[in-house]
Design a protein around this motif. Structure first.
Motif, PDB file in Angstrom:
ATOM      1  N   ALA A 100      42.198  45.127  49.430  1.00 32.33           N
ATOM      2  CA  ALA A 100      41.383  46.430  50.097  1.00 32.33           C
ATOM      3  C   ALA A 100      42.562  46.490  51.267  1.00 32.33           C
ATOM      4  N   LYS A 101      43.273  46.184  51.108  1.00 32.88           N
ATOM      5  CA  LYS A 101      44.437  47.017  51.261  1.00 32.88           C
ATOM      6  C   LYS A 101      44.682  48.512  50.493  1.00 32.88           C
ATOM      7  N   HIS A 102      45.063  48.604  49.449  1.00 35.48           N
ATOM      8  CA  HIS A 102      44.615  49.024  47.992  1.00 35.48           C
ATOM      9  C   HIS A 102      44.000  50.533  48.721  1.00 35.48           C
ATOM     10  N   VAL A 103      42.722  49.894  48.762  1.00 32.42           N
ATOM     11  CA  VAL A 103      41.072  50.489  48.900  1.00 32.42           C
ATOM     12  C   VAL A 103      41.534  51.440  50.448  1.00 32.42           C
ATOM     13  N   LEU A 104      41.665  50.778  51.315  1.00 38.73           N
ATOM     14  CA  LEU A 104      42.315  51.706  52.326  1.00 38.73           C
ATOM     15  C   LEU A 104      43.445  52.223  52.286  1.00 38.73           C
ATOM     16  N   PHE A 105      44.510  52.444  51.393  1.00 36.69           N
ATOM     17  CA  PHE A 105      44.976  53.312  51.911  1.00 36.69           C
ATOM     18  C   PHE A 105      44.665  54.307  50.782  1.00 36.69           C
ATOM     19  N   THR A 106      43.975  54.485  49.648  1.00 41.94           N
ATOM     20  CA  THR A 106      43.718  55.274  49.373  1.00 41.94           C
ATOM     21  C   THR A 106      42.599  55.636  49.653  1.00 41.94           C
ATOM     22  N   LEU A 107      41.203  54.970  50.774  1.00 41.80           N
ATOM     23  CA  LEU A 107      40.669  56.235  51.650  1.00 41.80           C
ATOM     24  C   LEU A 107      41.311  57.238  52.232  1.00 41.80           C
ATOM     25  N   PHE A 108      42.039  56.519  53.151  1.00 39.71           N
ATOM     26  CA  PHE A 108      43.093  57.434  53.839  1.00 39.71           C
ATOM     27  C   PHE A 108      43.847  58.623  53.318  1.00 39.71           C
ATOM     28  N   GLN A 109      44.214  58.367  52.182  1.00 39.59           N
ATOM     29  CA  GLN A 109      44.786  59.765  51.315  1.00 39.59           C
ATOM     30  C   GLN A 109      43.426  60.721  50.651  1.00 39.59           C
ATOM     31  N   VAL A 110      42.799  60.064  50.770  1.00 44.05           N
ATOM     32  CA  VAL A 110      41.655  61.518  50.049  1.00 44.05           C
ATOM     33  C   VAL A 110      40.404  62.005  51.733  1.00 44.05           C
ATOM     34  N   ILE A 111      40.677  61.367  52.451  1.00 42.35           N
ATOM     35  CA  ILE A 111      39.701  61.926  53.670  1.00 42.35           C
ATOM     36  C   ILE A 111      40.797  62.278  55.159  1.00 42.35           C
ATOM     37  N   LEU A 112      41.745  62.600  55.023  1.00 42.36           N
ATOM     38  CA  LEU A 112      43.640  63.021  55.875  1.00 42.36           C
ATOM     39  C   LEU A 112      43.931  64.140  55.307  1.00 42.36           C
ATOM     40  N   ASP A 113      43.705  64.885  56.377  1.00 38.12           N
ATOM     41  CA  ASP A 113      45.121  66.346  56.348  1.00 38.12           C
ATOM     42  C   ASP A 113      46.297  65.840  56.887  1.00 38.12           C
ATOM     43  N   PRO A 114      47.142  66.507  57.378  1.00 38.40           N
ATOM     44  CA  PRO A 114      48.083  66.926  57.926  1.00 38.40           C
ATOM     45  C   PRO A 114      47.606  66.794  59.378  1.00 38.40           C
ATOM     46  N   GLY A 115      47.711  65.896  60.735  1.00 37.58           N
ATOM     47  CA  GLY A 115      47.184  66.200  62.055  1.00 37.58           C
ATOM     48  C   GLY A 115      45.937  65.414  62.392  1.00 37.58           C
ATOM     49  N   LYS A 238      39.670  36.746  51.589  1.00 37.44           N
ATOM     50  CA  LYS A 238      39.319  35.982  52.399  1.00 37.44           C
ATOM     51  C   LYS A 238      38.126  35.165  52.122  1.00 37.44           C
ATOM     52  N   SER A 239      37.177  35.262  51.688  1.00 34.27           N
ATOM     53  CA  SER A 239      36.239  35.204  51.437  1.00 34.27           C
ATOM     54  C   SER A 239      35.857  33.246  49.914  1.00 34.27           C
ATOM     55  N   HIS A 240      36.779  33.748  49.070  1.00 28.38           N
ATOM     56  CA  HIS A 240      36.785  33.137  48.119  1.00 28.38           C
ATOM     57  C   HIS A 240      38.291  32.475  47.957  1.00 28.38           C
ATOM     58  N   SER A 241      39.526  32.378  48.478  1.00 26.27           N
ATOM     59  CA  SER A 241      41.119  32.482  48.236  1.00 26.27           C
ATOM     60  C   SER A 241      41.219  32.349  47.289  1.00 26.27           C
ATOM     61  N   MET A 242      40.712  34.412  47.226  1.00 26.69           N
ATOM     62  CA  MET A 242      41.521  34.838  46.095  1.00 26.69           C
ATOM     63  C   MET A 242      42.519  36.558  46.983  1.00 26.69           C
ATOM     64  N   THR A 243      43.084  35.675  47.282  1.00 29.05           N
ATOM     65  CA  THR A 243      44.381  36.857  47.481  1.00 29.05           C
ATOM     66  C   THR A 243      44.740  37.889  46.817  1.00 29.05           C
ATOM     67  N   GLY A 244      45.630  36.984  45.693  1.00 31.91           N
ATOM     68  CA  GLY A 244      46.385  37.319  44.900  1.00 31.91           C
ATOM     69  C   GLY A 244      45.985  37.954  43.783  1.00 31.91           C
ATOM     70  N   TRP A 245      44.718  37.819  43.809  1.00 31.47           N
ATOM     71  CA  TRP A 245      43.655  38.910  42.676  1.00 31.47           C
ATOM     72  C   TRP A 245      44.089  39.705  43.285  1.00 31.47           C
ATOM     73  N   ARG A 246      43.849  40.355  43.896  1.00 31.22           N
ATOM     74  CA  ARG A 246      43.748  41.889  44.655  1.00 31.22           C
ATOM     75  C   ARG A 246      42.768  42.556  44.344  1.00 31.22           C
ATOM     76  N   ILE A 247      41.604  42.863  44.778  1.00 29.69           N
ATOM     77  CA  ILE A 247      40.555  42.455  44.047  1.00 29.69           C
ATOM     78  C   ILE A 247      39.636  43.374  45.657  1.00 29.69           C
ATOM     79  N   GLY A 248      39.339  44.416  46.311  1.00 30.82           N
ATOM     80  CA  GLY A 248      38.542  44.944  47.178  1.00 30.82           C
ATOM     81  C   GLY A 248      37.589  45.850  46.551  1.00 30.82           C
ATOM     82  N   TYR A 249      37.326  46.651  47.673  1.00 30.46           N
ATOM     83  CA  TYR A 249      36.136  47.293  47.438  1.00 30.46           C
ATOM     84  C   TYR A 249      35.471  48.622  49.014  1.00 30.46           C
ATOM     85  N   ILE A 250      35.280  49.099  48.102  1.00 29.54           N
ATOM     86  CA  ILE A 250      34.413  50.691  49.412  1.00 29.54           C
ATOM     87  C   ILE A 250      33.301  50.708  48.950  1.00 29.54           C
TER      88      ILE A 250
END
Length: 397
Positions: A100-115, A238-250
């Protein structure tokens, strides 16, 4: 010649990861450290998920997948939304990412312009403002206090909106607070966001960890209009104790999801194939272990909360979800001779051998975060040590 790009010049490291690494280093050197810092369940990933991942490898499913995730995993996510929130999404409205962390990072990259501005309630999860800044955006903080149960109001959001506002982040259940927004509270927030025409970024990663009969409500559930303006972030960590597997979504707007998928195709290629097959089983397989873990966390909370509340100078609100406690320790700091929460947390690590996260990393300078994602015995011993430290260093008068 300047070595580093300006975009990283103001970047703050993750406080949670830094404290966890320090505590691990001390523990490996032979010091009896109790770590209450890491934000992950202490359970192993359930066996059925492990077996599904192993079987996928045996079957040769180890190659590239589509950048936005396996169709079968998207379908599992779609079914999860139907079952849990009565929400309908199509495959083109879902993107699978590397946590989910990288999903958020990618989201901000595509919706935000400087400022562009993003409204972030405090206390906040440590990476929100940093990710906004990395995308050229401007974090705009609005304070949620203990008197409001660490939840912001629609009025606060409305007052913070400017012509540059692009989105507001709602995290429920919250990290680091564990608080949950009610349906009525979410409705007032949705009304403001629809009126102001801004995105609602709904971080729901802790949705399965809810206590005392509370119910998770996604802001996207409230109406068709709210769904169209909401970008839901979730995952199996968090829900399935899979922090190290690195799977999130939007889940959300097709144009946004398509842009995120295109960006991922040039940055990560695809989420780890084996992890995707594990996540398919996480959603399609038995959910018994999800409830076992949730129930255990609630038992720990009920046991440890009253003990923590008895520590002099600690003011604690009982959380409703996640697995964190966020006591205000301003009185304890003042009475033990500390000027700031970072020094107080460091003293707890070095003197009491308990690792906690200073609230400064969450935009909350008078608090510390304690994770109760560890055994009851260790939790009780950790609280005993903290209590003893405060009592021994208490300055009378």
């Amino acid at each position: 010649m300047r070595t580093l790009a300006s975009r990283v010049s103001t970047l703050s490291p993750s406080t949670t990861l830094a404290i966890t690494a320090k505590a691990k280093e001390m523990k490996e050197s032979g010091i009896d450290i109790i770590g209450l810092g890491a934000g992950e369940p202490d359970y192993n990933t359930p066996d059925n998920i492990l077996q599904a991942a192993y079987q996928s490898m045996l079957e040769g499913k180890t190659k590239y997948t589509p950048s936005g995730g396996l169709p079968a995993l998207k379908d599992a996510v779609i079914e999860k939304f139907k079952k849990d929130q009565n929400l309908t999404y199509g495959r083109k409205e879902i993107m699978i990412g590397i946590g989910a962390k990288h999903v958020l990072f990618t989201l901000f990259q595509v919706i935000l312009d400087p400022g562009d501005e993003v409204i972030i309630p405090t206390p906040y999860w440590v990476s929100y403002p940093e990710q906004v800044k990395l995308a050229g955006g401007v974090p705009v903080h609005i304070e949620a206090t203990a008197t409001s149960q660490f939840k912001v109001t629609a009025e606060q959001i409305a007052n913070a909106v400017t012509s540059k506002t692009k989105a507001v982040i709602i995290n429920s259940p919250g990290n680091p607070t564990g608080m949950i927004y009610s349906k009525e509270e979410l409705q007032t927030i949705a009304d403001v966001c629809l009126d102001k025409d801004i995105w609602i970024i709904s971080d729901e990663i802790y949705e399965k960890l809810i206590y005392a009969g509370q119910k998770h409500v996604s802001i996207a559930q409230l109406s068709d209009d709210a769904k169209q303006r909401t970008l839901v972030i979730n995952g199996v960590s968090k829900s399935h104790s899979m922090t190290g597997w690195r799977i999130g979504y939007i889940a959300g707007d097709q144009e946004v999801v398509n842009a995120m998928t295109d960006l991922a195709s040039h940055s990560t290629s695809n989420p780890t194939t084996t992890s995707q097959y594990a996540a398919i089983e996480a959603y399609n397989g038995t959910q018994d272990t999800v409830e076992v873990m949730r129930s255990d966390f609630e038992t720990r909370l009920d046991r440890i909360y009253p003990q923590l509340s008895k520590i002099p100078g600690f003011n604690v609100i009982k959380p409703q979800g996640a697995f964190y406690l966020l006591p205000d320790v301003s009185e304890a700091m003042a009475k033990t001779g500390f000027d700031n929460v970072d020094d107080f947390a460091e003293a707890l690590l070095l003197k009491a051998n308990v690792a906690v996260i200073p609230g400064s990393g969450f935009g909350s300078d008078n608090t510390i975060r304690l994770s109760y994602a560890t055994s009851i015995d260790l939790l009780e011993e950790a609280v005993r040590r903290i209590h003893a430290f405060v009592k021994e260093n208490w300055i009378n008068g």
